[in-house]
Design a protein around this motif. Sequence first.
Motif, PDB file in Angstrom:
ATOM      1  N   TYR A   9     -36.910 -11.756  -8.023  1.00 28.01           N
ATOM      2  CA  TYR A   9     -36.332 -13.046  -8.381  1.00 28.01           C
ATOM      3  C   TYR A   9     -35.959 -13.918  -7.183  1.00 28.01           C
ATOM      4  O   TYR A   9     -35.794 -15.135  -7.317  1.00 28.01           O
ATOM      5  CB  TYR A   9     -35.083 -12.840  -9.249  1.00 28.01           C
ATOM      6  CG  TYR A   9     -33.963 -12.113  -8.568  1.00 28.01           C
ATOM      7  CD1 TYR A   9     -33.014 -12.793  -7.815  1.00 28.01           C
ATOM      8  CD2 TYR A   9     -33.834 -10.734  -8.665  1.00 28.01           C
ATOM      9  CE1 TYR A   9     -31.991 -12.127  -7.182  1.00 28.01           C
ATOM     10  CE2 TYR A   9     -32.812 -10.056  -8.040  1.00 28.01           C
ATOM     11  CZ  TYR A   9     -31.895 -10.755  -7.298  1.00 28.01           C
ATOM     12  OH  TYR A   9     -30.879 -10.089  -6.659  1.00 28.01           O
ATOM     13  N   ILE A  13     -35.519 -18.095  -6.885  1.00 27.91           N
ATOM     14  CA  ILE A  13     -34.253 -18.791  -6.641  1.00 27.91           C
ATOM     15  C   ILE A  13     -34.404 -19.825  -5.532  1.00 27.91           C
ATOM     16  O   ILE A  13     -33.941 -20.972  -5.658  1.00 27.91           O
ATOM     17  CB  ILE A  13     -33.143 -17.780  -6.302  1.00 27.91           C
ATOM     18  CG1 ILE A  13     -32.818 -16.929  -7.531  1.00 27.91           C
ATOM     19  CG2 ILE A  13     -31.884 -18.498  -5.809  1.00 27.91           C
ATOM     20  CD1 ILE A  13     -31.837 -15.821  -7.256  1.00 27.91           C
ATOM     21  N   GLN A  34     -24.976 -12.036  -8.414  1.00 30.83           N
ATOM     22  CA  GLN A  34     -26.162 -12.848  -8.676  1.00 30.83           C
ATOM     23  C   GLN A  34     -27.082 -12.153  -9.680  1.00 30.83           C
ATOM     24  O   GLN A  34     -27.573 -12.767 -10.633  1.00 30.83           O
ATOM     25  CB  GLN A  34     -26.898 -13.086  -7.356  1.00 30.83           C
ATOM     26  CG  GLN A  34     -27.965 -14.152  -7.392  1.00 30.83           C
ATOM     27  CD  GLN A  34     -28.605 -14.315  -6.021  1.00 30.83           C
ATOM     28  OE1 GLN A  34     -29.312 -13.415  -5.548  1.00 30.83           O
ATOM     29  NE2 GLN A  34     -28.351 -15.434  -5.371  1.00 30.83           N
ATOM     30  N   GLN A  35     -27.282 -10.858  -9.489  1.00 32.19           N
ATOM     31  CA  GLN A  35     -28.150 -10.102 -10.396  1.00 32.19           C
ATOM     32  C   GLN A  35     -27.533 -10.046 -11.793  1.00 32.19           C
ATOM     33  O   GLN A  35     -28.258 -10.111 -12.796  1.00 32.19           O
ATOM     34  CB  GLN A  35     -28.343  -8.681  -9.870  1.00 32.19           C
ATOM     35  CG  GLN A  35     -29.332  -7.859 -10.676  1.00 32.19           C
ATOM     36  CD  GLN A  35     -30.751  -8.387 -10.572  1.00 32.19           C
ATOM     37  OE1 GLN A  35     -31.328  -8.427  -9.490  1.00 32.19           O
ATOM     38  NE2 GLN A  35     -31.307  -8.813 -11.695  1.00 32.19           N
ATOM     39  N   ILE A  38     -28.335 -13.307 -13.499  1.00 26.56           N
ATOM     40  CA  ILE A  38     -29.753 -13.359 -13.852  1.00 26.56           C
ATOM     41  C   ILE A  38     -30.048 -12.471 -15.058  1.00 26.56           C
ATOM     42  O   ILE A  38     -30.741 -12.878 -16.000  1.00 26.56           O
ATOM     43  CB  ILE A  38     -30.620 -12.947 -12.641  1.00 26.56           C
ATOM     44  CG1 ILE A  38     -30.582 -14.046 -11.589  1.00 26.56           C
ATOM     45  CG2 ILE A  38     -32.063 -12.675 -13.074  1.00 26.56           C
ATOM     46  CD1 ILE A  38     -31.254 -13.683 -10.296  1.00 26.56           C
ATOM     47  N   LEU A  86     -37.192 -19.115 -15.115  1.00 26.16           N
ATOM     48  CA  LEU A  86     -36.926 -17.728 -14.744  1.00 26.16           C
ATOM     49  C   LEU A  86     -37.607 -16.768 -15.716  1.00 26.16           C
ATOM     50  O   LEU A  86     -38.273 -15.810 -15.304  1.00 26.16           O
ATOM     51  CB  LEU A  86     -35.418 -17.469 -14.732  1.00 26.16           C
ATOM     52  CG  LEU A  86     -34.969 -16.124 -14.168  1.00 26.16           C
ATOM     53  CD1 LEU A  86     -35.220 -16.059 -12.667  1.00 26.16           C
ATOM     54  CD2 LEU A  86     -33.491 -15.884 -14.466  1.00 26.16           C
TER      55      LEU A  86
END
Length: 235
Positions: A9, A13, A34-35, A38, A86
Amino acid sequence: MSDEFVFDYLPVIFELEKKGLVTRTFRRLDPDRQQAVINAILDEAGESGPQDLNIKKVASRAGVSTGSLYQYFNNRDGLLSFATELVTRFTVQLFEAYRPYMTQAPLEQILPMYISEGINWSKDQIGFARFFGAAAYHGDPRYGETVVRPIASVLRQMVEEMLAAAVKNGVVRKDIDIEAVGRILHTVTIAIGDGLIFPQLMNYYQLTEGGMPVERIYTALIDLIMHGIMEEKKS
């Protein structure tokens, strides 16, 4: 079919930050946080579809406040655009990961598996599958090029690679037009897969209506295809 898929990812980003769809604040988050965000977006979009994304539910899944999400994406439209891109990139990378496995089995075995894996994907990502189907069949110009085409292109390339492998293995005639036949098979397999995925198509396609087993559909499909393109055995 493949080892556990890991979504790359970070390049997404960086690219989407340049487009203004995600803020620098998000990019600079702790990797675990962050993960988590997501994963929350992917899970929520997979259940509801990007267009019906619920920001409060995303925040709850991620373990962050709704206010924090707005620091990461500015507004709901930004989060929606980020989620759409995404999930599309995620799906493309997932299908790309499958591609090497699609040429390792005989064509008559792999085609039904190819369709059934697509059906399994739609069950795992039911919201996005509905969203993708609406974008494909309703022709929304906002999503035709950014969502439908990238995913469909990977699927078509898979089919062409399966055909090329079958030609190389002497199962399919060497004189077939792989690109043209691949496009036809791509269309046929989409029709069958979507006919089994989307209930609203059942009245039109009537694939399994009246108790027709899906196994008979697969058997008839393979029989039809292989008799049209297979290499004739020399007596």
